[in-house]
Every structure is written in C-alpha cells, then in structure tokens.
Design an enzyme around this catalytic site. Structure first.
Site, mmCIF file in Angstrom:
data_model
loop_
_atom_site.group_PDB
_atom_site.id
_atom_site.type_symbol
_atom_site.label_atom_id
_atom_site.label_comp_id
_atom_site.label_asym_id
_atom_site.label_seq_id
_atom_site.Cartn_x
_atom_site.Cartn_y
_atom_site.Cartn_z
ATOM 1 N N SER A 140 24.502 34.784 30.988
ATOM 2 C CA SER A 140 24.718 33.739 30.042
ATOM 3 C C SER A 140 24.917 32.463 30.995
ATOM 4 O O SER A 140 25.962 31.647 31.318
ATOM 5 C CB SER A 140 25.939 33.849 29.073
ATOM 6 O OG SER A 140 27.070 34.007 29.857
ATOM 7 N N CYS B 220 14.877 17.078 43.340
ATOM 8 C CA CYS B 220 14.616 18.147 42.539
ATOM 9 C C CYS B 220 13.175 18.588 42.141
ATOM 10 O O CYS B 220 13.062 19.576 41.394
ATOM 11 C CB CYS B 220 15.490 17.783 41.051
ATOM 12 S SG CYS B 220 17.212 18.137 41.317
ATOM 13 N N ASP C 192 32.447 39.758 63.060
ATOM 14 C CA ASP C 192 30.971 40.204 62.821
ATOM 15 C C ASP C 192 30.192 39.472 64.157
ATOM 16 O O ASP C 192 30.345 38.439 64.313
ATOM 17 C CB ASP C 192 30.520 39.949 61.398
ATOM 18 C CG ASP C 192 30.265 38.658 61.109
ATOM 19 O OD1 ASP C 192 30.999 37.734 61.211
ATOM 20 O OD2 ASP C 192 28.990 38.450 60.437
ATOM 21 N N ASP D 243 25.955 31.921 54.542
ATOM 22 C CA ASP D 243 25.138 32.032 55.651
ATOM 23 C C ASP D 243 24.038 31.796 54.984
ATOM 24 O O ASP D 243 23.401 31.973 54.111
ATOM 25 C CB ASP D 243 25.200 33.658 55.988
ATOM 26 C CG ASP D 243 26.066 33.862 57.129
ATOM 27 O OD1 ASP D 243 25.736 33.198 58.406
ATOM 28 O OD2 ASP D 243 26.930 34.497 57.020
ATOM 29 N N GLY E 35 22.454 30.354 41.608
ATOM 30 C CA GLY E 35 21.752 30.168 42.867
ATOM 31 C C GLY E 35 20.911 28.926 42.677
ATOM 32 O O GLY E 35 20.802 28.258 41.708
ATOM 33 N N HIS E 36 20.088 28.654 43.509
ATOM 34 C CA HIS E 36 19.103 27.510 43.599
ATOM 35 C C HIS E 36 18.013 28.076 44.495
ATOM 36 O O HIS E 36 18.145 28.798 45.410
ATOM 37 C CB HIS E 36 19.822 26.313 44.364
ATOM 38 C CG HIS E 36 19.030 25.033 44.310
ATOM 39 N ND1 HIS E 36 18.776 24.508 43.303
ATOM 40 C CD2 HIS E 36 18.067 24.549 45.151
ATOM 41 C CE1 HIS E 36 17.940 23.247 43.320
ATOM 42 N NE2 HIS E 36 17.222 23.391 44.590
ATOM 43 N N ASP F 54 24.923 28.813 32.905
ATOM 44 C CA ASP F 54 25.625 27.393 32.578
ATOM 45 C C ASP F 54 25.388 26.735 33.856
ATOM 46 O O ASP F 54 24.576 27.250 34.817
ATOM 47 C CB ASP F 54 27.012 27.826 32.171
ATOM 48 C CG ASP F 54 27.329 26.641 31.393
ATOM 49 O OD1 ASP F 54 27.033 25.468 31.570
ATOM 50 O OD2 ASP F 54 27.913 27.048 30.197
#
Length: 842
Positions: A514, A476, A696, A535, A608-609, A516
C-alpha cells in the site's frame, strides 16, 4: 569507461555450442547498433567435441579443449546468464529458466546440443556415464581415471582379480570399461580410454604388459561398428582394435567380430527395445539383446542422443524425434520468424545432414550473418552445407584414420598431427587470439552506438529512441516512469518464479503493498535498538538478476556484522537509458534477484527510488534491530582471541582481470558463488561461539578493515598470511598484473603494518599483499572469538556451508598509544598513526 548505448532489441542465445561461439565472436568484431546480445548457458566453459578423444587420452588439459564463455562474452560485450533453460514462452517472447525469472527476447537462437539417450533403456540413466552432454562427462571421467589408477577394484563387483601377477607388492586388479555405441565417437572413446588407463597404470608402477592386461575395454555396437561412414574406416579399425585388446560386440549385425581371428559370425535376433545393442543395465553389468552379460566397472554411453524435451513442449516446430526444424536460413521452419537454431538440436529440413560437430561449426557464420540481417531488416541468405565432410577418427594414441565420402580413406600418425593443428587453430580464435585492447573495445562500443543513420534501417521505433536519447533530463525528470515501476512491482508480487513476496514482515505498517510517500514500521520491542546502514555500487557483472542478489547480500552484511536482524530495506536503482521494454525487463531482473535475498533474510522491501544513469547500479538502505546488550562492534577485540575470516579473498582482482580478458570463467563463477553466500549463517555461528568483535570485509580490503578493528579496540593484531583463504584464480590474476582501481588507496595501510618481528617490509614486492588489501564485494565476516573455541567455531562454520572459513590470526596486547581513529577509514584521523599495530607472519 566505455560509452553507454541505448538498447533497442535483445538477441538471446540459448546454449554455448559450436555455432553460438562463432555468433559471439562475430558480434564482438561487428556489433549491431542497438542490439544487446545475451548468452544463456548452464556451463561457463563449453567443450569442443573434436578434442574430446585427445582429452580422454591425456593429450589435452581441460582448458585446452574448452572455450571460456565468460571471456568470449566479455569480448563480444554480451551478457552471460549462467542458468539452465527449461522452455520458451512464444507468446510473451521469454526464455523460461530454472530457479530464476524468465528472460525476454526479441530475437532468439538455440544451440543447446542434445540430451542423453539413456532414458529408453532400464538402468542406463542410473548406472552409466553419458558422453553427451560433454560438459557433464568430463568430471565423471576424471573420477573413473582415479578409480582405475588404484590397485583395487573400484566397485568390487565386476572386475576379476589378476592375483597371479604381482608387481612390487601390488595386486593389479582388472578394471573393465564398457563403451556402448559403435559410431565414430564410440570407437574413438574406446581407443582413448584403453590408451589412457593403460598409461595411468604404468604411471603408478605397472609394467607395460601388466598394465595392458589389467585394463579391459569392451565396445558394444548395435550392428556393425562405423556403419555410418565409409567402409574403409571399419576395415582399418578392426585390426587396430584387436591389437589393443579391445573387445568388440556387434549385436544384431549380419556379421560380428571375434577378437581372436576377426571372423564373422551370426550374433542373434534383433531386439526392438535396445540402444547400442543393450536392453538393460544393472549395477556393474550390461545385458545385450542376444543375452550376453558384460560386467563392467564403468560404462560410458555413446549412442545417438535425443532432443531436449522442452523444444516440442514449447510449441516450436519439431520433427518426429523432437529436434527443432529449421529452414535454409536457419530459421524455425513454419514457426516464428525471430527464432533461429543450429547444431545437433536442429534438423535442417531443406538440407538434412548427420548430427556431427563439423556441421555445427560450419553453421556458425551463416547463423550469425542471418541473425544480423534479420535484426537490421535485411534479406537473409540461404545456407547450403556440403554433402560430405572429411571425418578424422582418432585411435587413442597419436594416430588417426580419415575417411570422406564412400571410398576415400587414409591413416597414419601424420593425420593426428594435422588434426591437432586444425583443432588448436580453431580454439585459438576463441581464446588466445581474442583482442581485449582498450582501444579496440572502445571502437567496438562506438560502432554499437545507435545514431540517426544506424537506426534508420531498424524502423521508426528505433529512430524515435535515438531522437529522445540525444538529451536526457536530470532531477526528477530522470526517474524511471511510473507505469514501468508499477508493472515491475506487480510482476514481483505475482510471478511464482521469484518465490518471494514484498512486505513479508508483520512489522511493516506501510510498504509496497500500500505505497505512500514513505514506509512506516513498528518500533522495536523494549530493550532493542535500531540499526541503519546503506550500501551502493555499480554493477560488476552483466547478469542483472545475480547483480541484484549480490548487492542485497552486500548491504545486509553490515547489519549482520553488528549482530542485528535486518527488518526492512529501501532500494536505489540506476538503469541506463533504453527502450521502455528493455528498462522494465532489466529492472524486474534486478529487483527479483534482490528481493529473493531480502525475503530469505526476513527483510521486507518497503520502497525505493529509480532513475536513469550511465551504468547499471544498485544499493540499499537497511533497517534492522538488535538487543542492545548483544550488539557487536569493531571495538570489541580482546587480547588472546583468535581472528576468523568466513570467506576467501580475491573478488576485486578477479573482476579487474575479467575486464582485461585475463580471468578464466571458472574463477569468475567461483567469485560469484562466494558473493552470493549470505553472512547470516556466520553471524549466527559467531554469536554461538562468544564473538565480541566483528566487521564485514568489503571496500577497504582485509587489512583495512582489520586496522579499523585494531584501532577501535587499541590492540595489536597478528596475521598468519599463509592461513588467509583466497579464491581460486586470485593469485594468477595478481601475477598477471590485475589490480582493483582502489588498490593504490588501500595500499596506504602499509603505514601501520610490519613483519612479525616488528621490522618494516617492502610489502609491494610480496605476492600476497595485493590480495590482503583487495577490495571485496559481498565479502565475508571477520570476527574474534576465544582462542579455545576457534577450532570448533571454524568446524561449525564449514559444516554450515562456509567452506572457506579459517583462523587467520590472533589478537595481541593492548596498544594504548594507538590514535583512536574516527569514521574516516582504516588509518583514522586523516591517516595519522603512532604505531605499526598489524604484524604479518609471513
């Protein structure tokens, strides 16, 4: 992979003009540590004005006289932003762009050329073809050539039929071209047009005499032609123009030309509201300030163009005509010290010179060196351009007239040959002589690395960046800082340029509005199921905004292939270590591009990250829903169906070629446009035409994904290779030896492929093979529809924008002995197979 270097400052070049191409080349050969170079340009190929007359005459191809900016930017390790600037925000240090977010800069340089001057004359903007900017002139000129090559008048209004002269059953109709502007460029253009159109008429069957008579070129000048150069030029050109039947109208001049005897005559009173002697333009007719009416089929506008309006509106220092004022260092005069400029868009206050391409070319290296010095806190060096230059004026054919100063003049065919050699030598520096050798590129990247030594001249902030870059944490500890993330998300919510909003779906209970620990969504309605897909890949292009858009399109395609509607997305972004300002700017560009695509798809970005990594990368986990009874899968192929592919193939080989300097800029642009096309429309059309199976086309290539469908459905398939659409340039890239790094793995699909008669084929020797197994990024959908509906389905796809859609094959018989592969690739079960179930119709 080249080493990634921390970015400390951003140099943004706006415009790909004659000066900036030299700046790019200089930084490709001598990079500045920590300085990232970005080129913003509306065109991926920039014209060299010195070769324009030769292009019009037909002596040069389009590629001969254009510099490929994509390739040049690649050589310079520079980002290329294919966009149009609309202004500069000096307070926030951002370049404002059309239809996309602004781009931040630390150092800015402008080389944007000039704008058409047609706005001052009624009708000129509507009915004429401006020569500047040259980039837009080329395509319209080719249409003029096509029109003039026909045997009937293109517009039906201005030409006078030469009905008495009939040749081989053809009726040679007069085609009139008016050229407005009597300077060197206008005279060159008139001569070149007369030569080219005459040759085109000869090519389609006219005799030389009839072709010459059927082309009328009229040159209109406000005053004497060539008044701004040595008198020798006008004296030499007058008999030459008469010899070539080019009419000359010198309006408001003390003397004028009579084409019959080259006598002088009084033409009339001067008119204030005229350009090139023209006071108004109607459809197929010019009105001159002396009252003369000149009919035309095409009017080429070659008067002195004006400044781009946003220069003055942005608060930059400009002269009375709106051109950027620069000092002897090519910095903005009495303006921000980090703003530079060169070329026709500027006025050199210290050393005023005419707006000519030769001065833009010669300003290139002084501009590059002063930018480099400024970036490294070194003294700048003044540039003193020469007071005069050799002006070689082409005369249409391979003949030229040269003047220098007030009195020197000479003419002849040898001059044209010499000029041709000079021009080709100049162009080679930005084309064939660029070295893309991997060893050179590695050395260049190493030279660009920030080190304690190289950072010292840049100041304490650069030194601090180097100090913290030596060892970066994992876990992290590698996340992008919270303040950077929050600022990016807030900007996404507020920036009107993105035209999007996060959490734009009523099914989102907890999302980015908001935030969390996790997103919370409403369950789908009864009878619906949820679809989950993911993906992720590293960037293949330098523009983070476009990369974000492509990555989002790519991720959504799995959902569309299943017949589902995307609802929510989680992002995972990896950014190379850089200053916090650079990181924030890159992350914003990345997510703005992605969020616009997601918004248009009705898919909310809910979280997301982000983290640091070696290379810019982006991916999405997509959540979607679909009525269970309408789900599509790979296993639905039915015998007798037609196979339809919605996009052309070739993105893999084109970008592999780009890395090696083998791909042309327009091929790259075409591939990007294809990847930016959403698969939402094809999914809708497939449902409309009773599609029963779909996938696809992405990493496994066309044949790999077709094999998955064939195995899952236990049927044979036949591919009509000649019908498979491919992108422009893909075949050329294959011929040059470019292949994707996934090529070898994808080539294993040959184990299940045979010719249409069932025989084994050495597919490696087939030129189409590489494209058929080429891994696609954001590729099209491959679907199966009833054969009777295939033609109508393709027609509807093309009507709705999928211009590359095509029927590429058909589904054969059931093949019960095909091993039902699982999820481990197109061969299934570790590559075990019992039949060659793909047949290629060569």
């Amino acid at each position: 992979m080249h080493p990634i270097v921390p970015v400390y400052k951003d140099l943004v070049l706006v415009g790909g003009g004659h000066a900036h191409v030299q700046v790019l080349r200089r930084f490709g050969m001598k990079p500045i540590p920590g300085l990232r170079v970005t080129l913003i340009t509306p065109d991926v190929q920039t014209p060299y004005s010195g070769m324009l007359p030769g292009y019009v005459s037909g002596f040069y191809t389009y590629d001969d006289c254009h510099i490929d900016l994509v390739r040049l930017a690649r050589f310079a390790n520079a980002r290329l932003i294919h966009a149009t600037a609309r202004g500069v925000d000096l307070s926030s240090q951002e370049v404002l762009l059309v239809d996309r977010p602004s781009l931040q800069y630390d150092i800015l340089s402008l080389n944007i050329g000039i704008a058409p001057s047609t706005l001052d004359i009624p009708g000129a903007a509507q009915y004429t073809v401006p020569v500047k900017p040259i980039s837009t002139f080329a395509s319209r000129f080719q249409q003029m050539v096509k029109d003039a090559s026909t045997t009937s008048n293109a517009n039906g209004a201005a030409g006078i039929s030469n009905s008495d002269n009939v040749l081989n059953g053809l009726n040679p109709t007069l085609y009139t071209v008016a050229v407005v502007g009597g300077g060197p460029s206008g005279v060159e253009l008139a001569c070149a047009v007369q030569y080219r159109l005459t040759q085109e008429r000869i090519r389609v069957g006219f005799s030389e005499e009839d072709a010459s008579k059927s082309i009328r070129v009229v040159l209109i000048s406000k005053g004497d032609i060539l008044s701004g150069v040595a008198p020798y030029a006008r004296k030499a050109f007058l008999p030459l123009l008469k010899e070539r039947n080019i009419e000359v109208h010198e309006v408001n001049a003390a003397s004028a030309i009579d084409n019959n005897d080259i006598k002088t005559k009084n033409v009339g009173a001067r008119s204030k509201g005229s350009a090139g002697g023209v006071i108004s333009v109607g459809q197929n007719v010019l009105t001159l300030s002396n009252g003369t009416l000149i009919p035309f089929d095409t009017c080429l506008w070659s008067t002195q163009a004006g400044a781009t309006g946003w220069l003055a509106r942005s608060g930059l220092p400009t002269d009375e005509r709106g051109f950027l004022r620069v000092n002897e260092y090519l910095q903005a005069e009495n303006g921000p010290s980090n703003v530079f400029g060169a070329g026709d868009c500027t006025t050199n206050v210290a050393n005023p010179r005419p707006k000519a391409g030769v001065y833009a070319v010669r300003a290139g290296m002084p501009l590059a060196e002063n930018i480099a010095s400024y970036a490294q806190n070194k003294p700048l060096h003044p540039w003193h351009p020469q007071s005069s230059h050799l002006n070689i004026i082409s005369a249409g054919s391979r003949y030229a007239i040269a003047v220098k100063g007030k009195w020197l003049g000479v003419q002849g065919a040898a001059l044209w040959t010499w000029k041709d050699w000079i021009d080709r030598k100049f162009m080679a520096k930005f084309g064939s002589e660029l070295n893309f050798d991997e060893e050179r590129m590695d050395k260049m990247m190493t030279a660009a690395a920030l080190s304690p030594t190289s950072a010292a001249p840049l100041g304490p902030e650069a030194a601090a960046l180097v100090a913290v870059s030596r060892m970066r944490c994992g876990g992290c500890g590698s996340k992008v800082g919270a303040s950077t993330l929050s600022q990016v998300l807030e900007k996404l919510r507020l920036d009107k340029n993105t035209n999007t909003q996060v959490d734009n779906n009523s099914n989102i209970l907890v999302g980015l509005s908001s935030p969390d620990d996790a997103a919370v969504l409403e369950p789908p309605p009864p009878g619906h199921v949820t679809i989950h897909t993911v993906d992720f890949f590293k960037s293949i292009i330098e523009d983070p905004y476009i990369f974000g858009s492509i990555a989002a399109n790519h991720a959504l395609s799995d959902c569309y292939a299943m017949g589902a509607t995307p609802t929510a997305a989680l992002a995972i972004a990896v950014l190379p270590f850089a200053s916090s300002k650079v990181t924030q700017g890159d992350l914003y560009q990345l997510m703005a591009g992605a969020n616009k695509v997601l918004h248009n798809a009705g898919c909310a970005l809910v979280g997301g990250h982000s983290c640091e990594g070696a290379e810019l990368s982006l991916g999405f986990s997509i959540y979607g829903t679909a009525p269970q009874k309408f789900l599509l899968s790979k296993a639905g192929l039915q015998p007798g169906q037609a196979l339809i592919l919605t996009k052309p193939l070739g993105t893999g080989v084109i970008f592999a070629a780009c890395m090696r300097g083998l791909a042309q800029g327009r091929w790259i642009s075409g591939a990007k446009e294809s990847m930016l096309e959403s698969n939402s429309v094809p999914a809708e059309v497939f449902r409309q035409f009773n599609c029963t199976a779909c996938t696809d086309v992405t990493g496994f290539g066309f044949l790999g994904h077709l094999a998955e469908m064939s195995r899952a459905s236990q049927v044979t398939v036949e591919v009509d290779v000649a019908s498979v659409p491919i992108l422009e340039g893909a075949a050329e890239c294959v011929a040059a030896g470019a292949v994707s790094t996934l090529h070898t793995e994808n080539a294993k699909i040959a184990a299940v492929v045979a010719s249409n008669n069932g025989e084994e084929v050495d597919f490696v020797k087939l030129p189409e093979w590489t494209v058929l197994i080429d891994p696609q990024t954001s590729g099209g959908l491959l679907g199966a529809v009833p054969a009777m509906q295939a033609e109508a389905c393709v027609e509807e796809l093309r009507r709705r924008g999928c211009v590359g859609a095509a029927v590429v094959g058909k589904v054969g018989d059931r093949l019960l002995d095909v091993v039902n592969g699982g999820s481990d690739g197109p061969l299934g079960n570790g590559g075990v197979h019992t039949a060659r179930f793909i047949r290629l119709n060569m």
